[in-house]
Design a protein around this motif. Structure first.
Motif, PDB file in Angstrom:
ATOM      1  N   PRO A 353      43.044  38.961  90.074  1.00 19.09           N
ATOM      2  CA  PRO A 353      41.787  38.568  89.433  1.00 19.09           C
ATOM      3  C   PRO A 353      41.485  37.264  89.286  1.00 19.09           C
ATOM      4  CG  PRO A 353      43.499  39.564  87.838  1.00 19.09           C
ATOM      5  CD  PRO A 353      43.936  39.626  89.152  1.00 19.09           C
ATOM      6  N   ALA A 354      42.603  36.454  89.354  1.00 21.70           N
ATOM      7  CA  ALA A 354      42.383  34.916  89.210  1.00 21.70           C
ATOM      8  C   ALA A 354      41.713  34.212  90.616  1.00 21.70           C
ATOM      9  CB  ALA A 354      43.374  34.345  88.836  1.00 21.70           C
ATOM     10  N   LEU A 355      41.934  34.948  91.725  1.00 18.85           N
ATOM     11  CA  LEU A 355      41.383  34.521  92.933  1.00 18.85           C
ATOM     12  C   LEU A 355      40.108  34.996  93.261  1.00 18.85           C
ATOM     13  CD1 LEU A 355      44.906  34.514  94.714  1.00 18.85           C
ATOM     14  CD2 LEU A 355      43.946  32.754  93.341  1.00 18.85           C
ATOM     15  N   GLN A 356      39.628  36.145  92.680  1.00 15.96           N
ATOM     16  CA  GLN A 356      38.359  36.762  92.973  1.00 15.96           C
ATOM     17  C   GLN A 356      37.160  35.944  93.112  1.00 15.96           C
ATOM     18  OE1 GLN A 356      38.541  39.843  94.131  1.00 15.96           O
ATOM     19  NE2 GLN A 356      40.600  39.554  93.728  1.00 15.96           N
ATOM     20  N   GLY A 357      36.975  34.806  92.578  1.00 20.41           N
ATOM     21  CA  GLY A 357      35.994  33.766  92.405  1.00 20.41           C
ATOM     22  C   GLY A 357      35.745  33.050  93.993  1.00 20.41           C
ATOM     23  N   LEU A 358      37.057  33.020  94.698  1.00 23.35           N
ATOM     24  CA  LEU A 358      36.944  32.396  95.894  1.00 23.35           C
ATOM     25  C   LEU A 358      37.040  33.354  97.205  1.00 23.35           C
ATOM     26  CD1 LEU A 358      39.694  29.669  95.280  1.00 23.35           C
ATOM     27  CD2 LEU A 358      37.050  29.357  95.088  1.00 23.35           C
ATOM     28  N   GLN A 359      37.216  34.645  96.793  1.00 22.95           N
ATOM     29  CA  GLN A 359      37.430  35.678  98.037  1.00 22.95           C
ATOM     30  C   GLN A 359      36.196  35.734  98.789  1.00 22.95           C
ATOM     31  OE1 GLN A 359      40.523  37.685  98.568  1.00 22.95           O
ATOM     32  NE2 GLN A 359      39.085  37.592 100.396  1.00 22.95           N
ATOM     33  N   GLU A 360      35.132  35.504  98.237  1.00 21.77           N
ATOM     34  CA  GLU A 360      33.759  35.680  99.147  1.00 21.77           C
ATOM     35  C   GLU A 360      33.683  34.682 100.177  1.00 21.77           C
ATOM     36  OE1 GLU A 360      29.936  34.370  97.352  1.00 21.77           O
ATOM     37  OE2 GLU A 360      31.109  34.381  95.532  1.00 21.77           O
ATOM     38  N   TYR A 361      34.191  33.512  99.974  1.00 22.27           N
ATOM     39  CA  TYR A 361      34.163  32.312 100.683  1.00 22.27           C
ATOM     40  C   TYR A 361      35.052  32.706 101.978  1.00 22.27           C
ATOM     41  CZ  TYR A 361      31.488  30.061  97.072  1.00 22.27           C
ATOM     42  OH  TYR A 361      30.894  29.741  96.360  1.00 22.27           O
ATOM     43  N   PHE A 362      36.232  33.261 101.865  1.00 27.50           N
ATOM     44  CA  PHE A 362      36.915  33.748 102.970  1.00 27.50           C
ATOM     45  C   PHE A 362      36.601  34.734 103.696  1.00 27.50           C
ATOM     46  CE2 PHE A 362      40.087  31.426 100.008  1.00 27.50           C
ATOM     47  CZ  PHE A 362      40.896  30.826 101.071  1.00 27.50           C
ATOM     48  N   ALA A 363      35.879  35.874 103.017  1.00 27.53           N
ATOM     49  CA  ALA A 363      35.245  36.649 103.697  1.00 27.53           C
ATOM     50  C   ALA A 363      34.019  36.717 104.463  1.00 27.53           C
ATOM     51  CB  ALA A 363      34.817  37.949 102.629  1.00 27.53           C
ATOM     52  N   ASN A 364      33.453  35.368 104.345  1.00 27.92           N
ATOM     53  CA  ASN A 364      32.291  34.892 104.897  1.00 27.92           C
ATOM     54  C   ASN A 364      32.483  33.593 105.846  1.00 27.92           C
ATOM     55  OD1 ASN A 364      30.326  36.982 104.056  1.00 27.92           O
ATOM     56  ND2 ASN A 364      30.549  35.837 102.089  1.00 27.92           N
ATOM     57  N   ASP A 365      33.795  33.349 105.823  1.00 29.29           N
ATOM     58  CA  ASP A 365      34.291  32.256 106.481  1.00 29.29           C
ATOM     59  C   ASP A 365      33.715  30.867 106.454  1.00 29.29           C
ATOM     60  OD1 ASP A 365      36.230  33.478 108.540  1.00 29.29           O
ATOM     61  OD2 ASP A 365      34.816  34.037 109.771  1.00 29.29           O
ATOM     62  N   LEU A 366      33.208  30.608 105.071  1.00 28.33           N
ATOM     63  CA  LEU A 366      32.912  29.361 104.596  1.00 28.33           C
ATOM     64  C   LEU A 366      34.167  28.716 104.039  1.00 28.33           C
ATOM     65  CD1 LEU A 366      29.941  31.010 102.460  1.00 28.33           C
ATOM     66  CD2 LEU A 366      29.820  29.795 104.533  1.00 28.33           C
ATOM     67  N   ILE A 367      34.717  28.086 105.116  1.00 23.67           N
ATOM     68  CA  ILE A 367      35.983  27.517 104.926  1.00 23.67           C
ATOM     69  C   ILE A 367      36.057  26.080 105.333  1.00 23.67           C
ATOM     70  CG2 ILE A 367      38.627  27.563 105.342  1.00 23.67           C
ATOM     71  CD1 ILE A 367      37.975  30.633 105.582  1.00 23.67           C
ATOM     72  N   ALA A 368      36.378  25.126 104.289  1.00 18.22           N
ATOM     73  CA  ALA A 368      36.726  23.753 105.195  1.00 18.22           C
ATOM     74  C   ALA A 368      38.202  23.437 105.134  1.00 18.22           C
ATOM     75  CB  ALA A 368      35.926  22.785 104.461  1.00 18.22           C
ATOM     76  N   THR A 369      38.656  22.539 105.664  1.00 19.64           N
ATOM     77  CA  THR A 369      40.032  21.848 105.850  1.00 19.64           C
ATOM     78  C   THR A 369      40.220  20.936 104.837  1.00 19.64           C
ATOM     79  OG1 THR A 369      41.882  21.433 107.251  1.00 19.64           O
ATOM     80  CG2 THR A 369      39.916  20.322 107.849  1.00 19.64           C
ATOM     81  N   TYR A 370      41.416  20.547 104.272  1.00 16.68           N
ATOM     82  CA  TYR A 370      41.722  19.581 103.359  1.00 16.68           C
ATOM     83  C   TYR A 370      41.388  18.135 104.312  1.00 16.68           C
ATOM     84  CZ  TYR A 370      44.116  22.520 100.055  1.00 16.68           C
ATOM     85  OH  TYR A 370      44.517  23.550  99.086  1.00 16.68           O
ATOM     86  N   SER A 371      40.593  17.132 103.432  1.00 16.24           N
ATOM     87  CA  SER A 371      40.501  15.955 103.882  1.00 16.24           C
ATOM     88  C   SER A 371      41.766  15.368 104.189  1.00 16.24           C
ATOM     89  CB  SER A 371      39.508  15.200 103.299  1.00 16.24           C
ATOM     90  OG  SER A 371      38.345  15.259 103.625  1.00 16.24           O
TER      91      SER A 371
END
Length: 416
Positions: A353-371
């Motif tokens: 449950p703690a990770l659910q707020g970020l799950q949608e970004y993974f599901a939609n490939d809205l991902i950036a790499t670490y600077s």
């Protein structure tokens, strides 16, 4: 990033030869083939032992043994110098991975089917850090983390505040927490690296393509002046929160946040197990660091565990078979559940449950790499950033980064 030749890489590592190579366990035995699984996650030793035992039990002619190495990057570099590459390697997907990959010593998994089930956005992270040649993918992502904002749901509920969707909403929430006598952020800047997650999360929204921008910086086509808006936002929120921020280290930050001393903790999901160790009952949530426009918001993610092997493996088919076993959905999910990480396979998601707020970004490939994963090792970003978070001098920070980056880039070009 600049290409490093295998010869140049090994020559540069020759000085480490005095450390001695680790004893490998690959090679043929009377009972079949023995493979060494060279891995660095101390907290996952038991799980990987179980996976190895299960694999060995169903395999007639291959036996895999785990070799745990805490400082596996140094140990791996020594092994490479001594031409003793482990059969299967796990490594963190950071600058070290990219640097070694560019030397051409890792296998190209693009020629296999092992990437077919990997989420596209996640699959792009490792090659963005470096590859032996154009089009190569030199590692398999077993798990990823998400870097953004961890929040205390109970504190948010007490104030009637929802996770913010824009940067202005974040500042408004922070000001409301402050007015209500609660620190909006909890910081632990005593450890010099703890500002990097904030830097990466904000720049991940600001830069359209993080890796591309750093490649241009390496080629001299950009300067760190471009990142002034990122640094301004860092200054804005770093000035809020606990007053003892320079006396608190990372462990103290985890403990303080677990004790309910602030509403938001700007770190990656890797911090959640430590927070829960101090307070198993804490009600945690996550949200991506918001951009000015919600359409630009992405979650910054890194490959927590990457799997790879040598470019010319002695036991290619056997090693690939074990990697397929490691990358089976049930094994990926088991690892991610235990380590509070995000699974990397299409159609999979976390149930924490703690990770659910970020799950949608993974599901939609809205991902950036670490600077910070794109900084050459010779640029001591963490030290410079710690000073910036103390004095808040943006001009001095930009000047230092440009000066130090150019020095390292010049050395890299001279030795390429």
């Amino acid at each position: 990033m600049a290409t490093t030749t295998r010869r140049g890489f090994l020559a540069g590592m020759a000085g480490l030869g005095t450390l001695g190579a680790l004893a490998g366990c690959g090679g043929s035995t009377s009972g079949g083939t023995s493979l060494e699984y060279f891995q660095f996650k101390s907290e996952a030793i038991d799980l990987f032992n179980s996976i190895c035992e299960e694999y060995n039990a169903q395999s007639n002619n291959v036996r895999v043994r785990q070799n745990f190495q805490a400082d596996n990057v140094t140990a791996l570099r020594v092994r490479l110098v001594k031409n003793s590459m482990p059969d299967i390697v796990s490594i963190n997907g950071d600058y070290n991975f990219g640097s070694i990959a560019r030397s051409g010593v890792f296998y190209d998994f693009a020629k296999t089917d092992l990437l077919d089930k990997v989420q596209e956005g996640v699959g792009a992270i490792l090659p963005s850090l470096g590859a032996g040649a154009d089009g190569e993918v030199n590692g398999l992502p077993l798990s990823t983390n998400g870097s953004g904002m961890i929040y205390n749901k109970d504190i948010f509920d007490d104030f009637g505040i929802q996770p913010p969707k824009t940067w202005d909403d974040l500042i408004a929430a922070a000001e409301e927490f402050t007015a209500g006598g609660v620190d909006p952020f909890y910081w632990g800047f005593r450890d010099n690296w703890t500002g990097a997650p904030m830097f990466s999360s904000i720049s991940g929204n600001f830069l359209p393509d993080v890796a591309e921008w750093y490649q241009k910086r390496l080629e001299g086509d950009t300067t760190f002046e471009d990142l002034r808006p990122v640094l301004e936002k860092m200054n804005q929120i770093a000035k809020m929160g606990n007053r003892n921020k320079y006396e608190v280290d990372y462990n103290g930050g985890n403990q303080g946040f677990a004790q309910g001393k602030a509403a938001i903790y700007v770190h990656g999901t890797y911090a959640i197990p430590a927070i829960r160790s101090y307070n198993p009952d804490i009600n945690l949530g996550t949200f991506a660091t918001p951009a000015d426009d919600p359409a630009d918001t992405r979650v910054v993610s890194g490959v927590d565990v990457a799997l790879t092997m040598g470019v010319e493996p002695e036991h290619e088919e056997e090693a690939l078979d074990f990697m397929r076993y490691l990358m089976k959905e049930e094994n990926v999910l088991a690892y991610c559940k235990e380590q509070v990480a995000f699974p990397t396979l299409k159609g999979t998601e976390t149930d924490d449950p703690a990770l659910q707020g970020l799950q949608e970004y993974f599901a939609n490939d809205l991902i950036a790499t670490y600077s910070d994963h794109n900084f050459p090792q010779g640029v001591n970003l963490n030290n410079y950033m710690q000073q910036f978070l103390i004095d808040h001098d943006i001009d001095a920070f930009i000047k230092t980064l440009d000066t130090q980056w150019d020095k390292v880039a010049k050395r890299m070009a001279a030795t390429a």
